[in-house]
Design a protein around this motif. Structure first.
Motif, PDB file in Angstrom:
ATOM      1  N   GLY A   1      10.993   3.680   6.356  1.00 43.16           N
ATOM      2  CA  GLY A   1      10.382   4.306   5.191  1.00 43.16           C
ATOM      3  C   GLY A   1      11.407   4.704   4.149  1.00 43.16           C
ATOM      4  O   GLY A   1      12.505   5.129   4.471  1.00 43.16           O
ATOM      5  N   THR A   2      11.036   4.525   2.917  1.00 38.62           N
ATOM      6  CA  THR A   2      11.915   4.894   1.817  1.00 38.62           C
ATOM      7  C   THR A   2      11.214   5.832   0.854  1.00 38.62           C
ATOM      8  O   THR A   2      11.742   6.155  -0.194  1.00 38.62           O
ATOM      9  CB  THR A   2      12.370   3.641   1.045  1.00 38.62           C
ATOM     10  N   GLY A   3      10.023   6.249   1.196  1.00 36.26           N
ATOM     11  CA  GLY A   3       9.248   7.120   0.324  1.00 36.26           C
ATOM     12  C   GLY A   3       8.257   6.336  -0.504  1.00 36.26           C
ATOM     13  O   GLY A   3       8.385   5.132  -0.667  1.00 36.26           O
ATOM     14  N   ALA A   4       7.261   6.993  -0.994  1.00 34.69           N
ATOM     15  CA  ALA A   4       6.227   6.420  -1.859  1.00 34.69           C
ATOM     16  C   ALA A   4       5.500   5.240  -1.220  1.00 34.69           C
ATOM     17  O   ALA A   4       4.921   4.425  -1.907  1.00 34.69           O
ATOM     18  CB  ALA A   4       6.815   6.017  -3.208  1.00 34.69           C
ATOM     19  N   GLY A   5       5.555   5.128   0.100  1.00 35.99           N
ATOM     20  CA  GLY A   5       4.829   4.072   0.789  1.00 35.99           C
ATOM     21  C   GLY A   5       5.505   2.722   0.784  1.00 35.99           C
ATOM     22  O   GLY A   5       4.925   1.726   1.188  1.00 35.99           O
ATOM     23  N   ILE A   6       6.740   2.666   0.345  1.00 38.11           N
ATOM     24  CA  ILE A   6       7.475   1.403   0.284  1.00 38.11           C
ATOM     25  C   ILE A   6       8.221   1.207   1.604  1.00 38.11           C
ATOM     26  O   ILE A   6       8.917   2.109   2.059  1.00 38.11           O
ATOM     27  CB  ILE A   6       8.479   1.409  -0.890  1.00 38.11           C
ATOM     28  N   PRO A   7       8.092   0.026   2.210  1.00 34.91           N
ATOM     29  CA  PRO A   7       8.787  -0.198   3.486  1.00 34.91           C
ATOM     30  C   PRO A   7      10.302  -0.146   3.330  1.00 34.91           C
ATOM     31  O   PRO A   7      10.848  -0.565   2.325  1.00 34.91           O
ATOM     32  CB  PRO A   7       8.365  -1.617   3.887  1.00 34.91           C
ATOM     33  N   GLY A   8      10.942   0.371   4.331  1.00 33.98           N
ATOM     34  CA  GLY A   8      12.398   0.349   4.413  1.00 33.98           C
ATOM     35  C   GLY A   8      12.752  -0.167   5.790  1.00 33.98           C
ATOM     36  O   GLY A   8      12.362   0.406   6.788  1.00 33.98           O
ATOM     37  N   VAL A   9      13.423  -1.278   5.867  1.00 27.75           N
ATOM     38  CA  VAL A   9      13.684  -1.899   7.171  1.00 27.75           C
ATOM     39  C   VAL A   9      15.136  -1.709   7.543  1.00 27.75           C
ATOM     40  O   VAL A   9      16.013  -1.879   6.732  1.00 27.75           O
ATOM     41  CB  VAL A   9      13.334  -3.400   7.120  1.00 27.75           C
TER      42      VAL A   9
ATOM     43  N   VAL B   1       6.530  -2.908  -9.743  1.00 29.65           N
ATOM     44  CA  VAL B   1       6.168  -4.215  -9.194  1.00 29.65           C
ATOM     45  C   VAL B   1       7.413  -5.025  -8.863  1.00 29.65           C
ATOM     46  O   VAL B   1       7.553  -5.547  -7.757  1.00 29.65           O
ATOM     47  CB  VAL B   1       5.254  -5.001 -10.164  1.00 29.65           C
ATOM     48  N   THR B   2       8.334  -5.127  -9.813  1.00 36.42           N
ATOM     49  CA  THR B   2       9.486  -6.015  -9.615  1.00 36.42           C
ATOM     50  C   THR B   2      10.533  -5.452  -8.660  1.00 36.42           C
ATOM     51  O   THR B   2      11.192  -6.217  -7.956  1.00 36.42           O
ATOM     52  CB  THR B   2      10.157  -6.362 -10.956  1.00 36.42           C
ATOM     53  N   GLN B   3      10.674  -4.129  -8.606  1.00 37.65           N
ATOM     54  CA  GLN B   3      11.736  -3.555  -7.782  1.00 37.65           C
ATOM     55  C   GLN B   3      11.272  -3.022  -6.436  1.00 37.65           C
ATOM     56  O   GLN B   3      12.094  -2.845  -5.531  1.00 37.65           O
ATOM     57  CB  GLN B   3      12.444  -2.442  -8.556  1.00 37.65           C
ATOM     58  N   LEU B   4       9.978  -2.767  -6.289  1.00 41.15           N
ATOM     59  CA  LEU B   4       9.487  -2.224  -5.021  1.00 41.15           C
ATOM     60  C   LEU B   4       8.485  -3.144  -4.328  1.00 41.15           C
ATOM     61  O   LEU B   4       8.651  -3.476  -3.158  1.00 41.15           O
ATOM     62  CB  LEU B   4       8.845  -0.849  -5.242  1.00 41.15           C
ATOM     63  N   VAL B   5       7.449  -3.525  -5.041  1.00 42.58           N
ATOM     64  CA  VAL B   5       6.383  -4.318  -4.420  1.00 42.58           C
ATOM     65  C   VAL B   5       6.852  -5.737  -4.102  1.00 42.58           C
ATOM     66  O   VAL B   5       6.652  -6.226  -2.988  1.00 42.58           O
ATOM     67  CB  VAL B   5       5.124  -4.339  -5.315  1.00 42.58           C
ATOM     68  N   MET B   6       7.472  -6.393  -5.061  1.00 41.25           N
ATOM     69  CA  MET B   6       7.870  -7.784  -4.850  1.00 41.25           C
ATOM     70  C   MET B   6       8.878  -7.951  -3.704  1.00 41.25           C
ATOM     71  O   MET B   6       8.722  -8.859  -2.890  1.00 41.25           O
ATOM     72  CB  MET B   6       8.412  -8.393  -6.148  1.00 41.25           C
ATOM     73  N   PRO B   7       9.898  -7.111  -3.597  1.00 47.91           N
ATOM     74  CA  PRO B   7      10.790  -7.245  -2.438  1.00 47.91           C
ATOM     75  C   PRO B   7      10.063  -7.036  -1.107  1.00 47.91           C
ATOM     76  O   PRO B   7      10.376  -7.700  -0.116  1.00 47.91           O
ATOM     77  CB  PRO B   7      11.850  -6.166  -2.669  1.00 47.91           C
ATOM     78  N   SER B   8       9.092  -6.138  -1.089  1.00 47.20           N
ATOM     79  CA  SER B   8       8.321  -5.924   0.136  1.00 47.20           C
ATOM     80  C   SER B   8       7.499  -7.157   0.484  1.00 47.20           C
ATOM     81  O   SER B   8       7.403  -7.543   1.651  1.00 47.20           O
ATOM     82  CB  SER B   8       7.392  -4.717  -0.021  1.00 47.20           C
ATOM     83  N   ILE B   9       6.910  -7.776  -0.524  1.00 45.42           N
ATOM     84  CA  ILE B   9       6.143  -8.999  -0.296  1.00 45.42           C
ATOM     85  C   ILE B   9       7.068 -10.119   0.178  1.00 45.42           C
ATOM     86  O   ILE B   9       6.721 -10.884   1.078  1.00 45.42           O
ATOM     87  CB  ILE B   9       5.381  -9.415  -1.569  1.00 45.42           C
ATOM     88  N   ALA B  10       8.245 -10.189  -0.412  1.00 45.08           N
ATOM     89  CA  ALA B  10       9.200 -11.228  -0.016  1.00 45.08           C
ATOM     90  C   ALA B  10       9.588 -11.086   1.453  1.00 45.08           C
ATOM     91  O   ALA B  10       9.788 -12.081   2.150  1.00 45.08           O
ATOM     92  CB  ALA B  10      10.437 -11.165  -0.904  1.00 45.08           C
ATOM     93  N   LEU B  11       9.661  -9.864   1.932  1.00 38.54           N
ATOM     94  CA  LEU B  11      10.000  -9.627   3.340  1.00 38.54           C
ATOM     95  C   LEU B  11       8.882 -10.030   4.290  1.00 38.54           C
ATOM     96  O   LEU B  11       9.129 -10.312   5.452  1.00 38.54           O
ATOM     97  CB  LEU B  11      10.314  -8.149   3.562  1.00 38.54           C
ATOM     98  N   GLN B  12       7.668 -10.046   3.797  1.00 38.52           N
ATOM     99  CA  GLN B  12       6.513 -10.318   4.652  1.00 38.52           C
ATOM    100  C   GLN B  12       6.665 -11.624   5.427  1.00 38.52           C
ATOM    101  O   GLN B  12       6.464 -11.659   6.639  1.00 38.52           O
ATOM    102  CB  GLN B  12       5.230 -10.345   3.829  1.00 38.52           C
ATOM    103  N   SER B  13       7.028 -12.694   4.750  1.00 38.51           N
ATOM    104  CA  SER B  13       7.115 -13.986   5.430  1.00 38.51           C
ATOM    105  C   SER B  13       8.249 -14.007   6.451  1.00 38.51           C
ATOM    106  O   SER B  13       8.127 -14.619   7.508  1.00 38.51           O
ATOM    107  CB  SER B  13       7.286 -15.116   4.417  1.00 38.51           C
ATOM    108  N   THR B  14       9.325 -13.313   6.157  1.00 38.26           N
ATOM    109  CA  THR B  14      10.450 -13.259   7.088  1.00 38.26           C
ATOM    110  C   THR B  14      10.118 -12.407   8.303  1.00 38.26           C
ATOM    111  O   THR B  14      10.386 -12.789   9.440  1.00 38.26           O
ATOM    112  CB  THR B  14      11.694 -12.680   6.383  1.00 38.26           C
ATOM    113  N   LEU B  15       9.524 -11.253   8.064  1.00 41.31           N
ATOM    114  CA  LEU B  15       9.273 -10.310   9.148  1.00 41.31           C
ATOM    115  C   LEU B  15       8.076 -10.675  10.011  1.00 41.31           C
ATOM    116  O   LEU B  15       7.985 -10.232  11.152  1.00 41.31           O
ATOM    117  CB  LEU B  15       9.080  -8.903   8.579  1.00 41.31           C
ATOM    118  N   SER B  16       7.168 -11.472   9.488  1.00 36.55           N
ATOM    119  CA  SER B  16       5.957 -11.790  10.246  1.00 36.55           C
ATOM    120  C   SER B  16       6.245 -12.588  11.516  1.00 36.55           C
ATOM    121  O   SER B  16       5.426 -12.614  12.423  1.00 36.55           O
ATOM    122  CB  SER B  16       4.959 -12.540   9.366  1.00 36.55           C
ATOM    123  N   LYS B  17       7.412 -13.194  11.614  1.00 36.24           N
ATOM    124  CA  LYS B  17       7.725 -13.963  12.820  1.00 36.24           C
ATOM    125  C   LYS B  17       8.261 -13.092  13.958  1.00 36.24           C
ATOM    126  O   LYS B  17       8.410 -13.555  15.071  1.00 36.24           O
ATOM    127  CB  LYS B  17       8.695 -15.093  12.495  1.00 36.24           C
TER     128      LYS B  17
END
Length: 94
Positions: free
Chosen positions: A86-94, A62-78
């Protein structure tokens, strides 16, 4: 008795993840939060079998994979277009 204790412990962990995810991104609806919690549970289970992430606990997932992805959501949505390498395991890699 042990099975019941495990169930209670898992529910508490899920509640903790739910709270953490909510605090990080209050705009997410309940269904998204539930799906993220389910994802964390499944990833933790499969990670024990295949070492998908190298992380040992759901809390770390949660803290090392999910939360950083969620944090990117607001930035990337614009942006109109984003490349997920991709970084594996379904975690976004930008």
């Amino acid at each position: 008795m042990s099975k019941q204790v495990d169930h209670i412990k898992k529910k508490q962990e899920k509640d903790d993840w739910h709270t953490l995810i909510r605090q990080m991104s209050p705009g997410l609806d309940d269904q998204v939060v539930e799906r993220l919690c389910h994802y964390v549970t499944r990833l933790e289970a499969w990670n024990r079998v295949h070492n998908l992430t190298g992380l040992d606990s759901a809390h770390d997932i949660v803290t090392q994979l999910v939360m950083p992805s969620i944090a990117l959501q607001s930035t990337l949505s614009k942006y109109a277009c984003v490349l997920d390498l991709g970084t594996g395991a379904g975690i976004p890699g930008v």
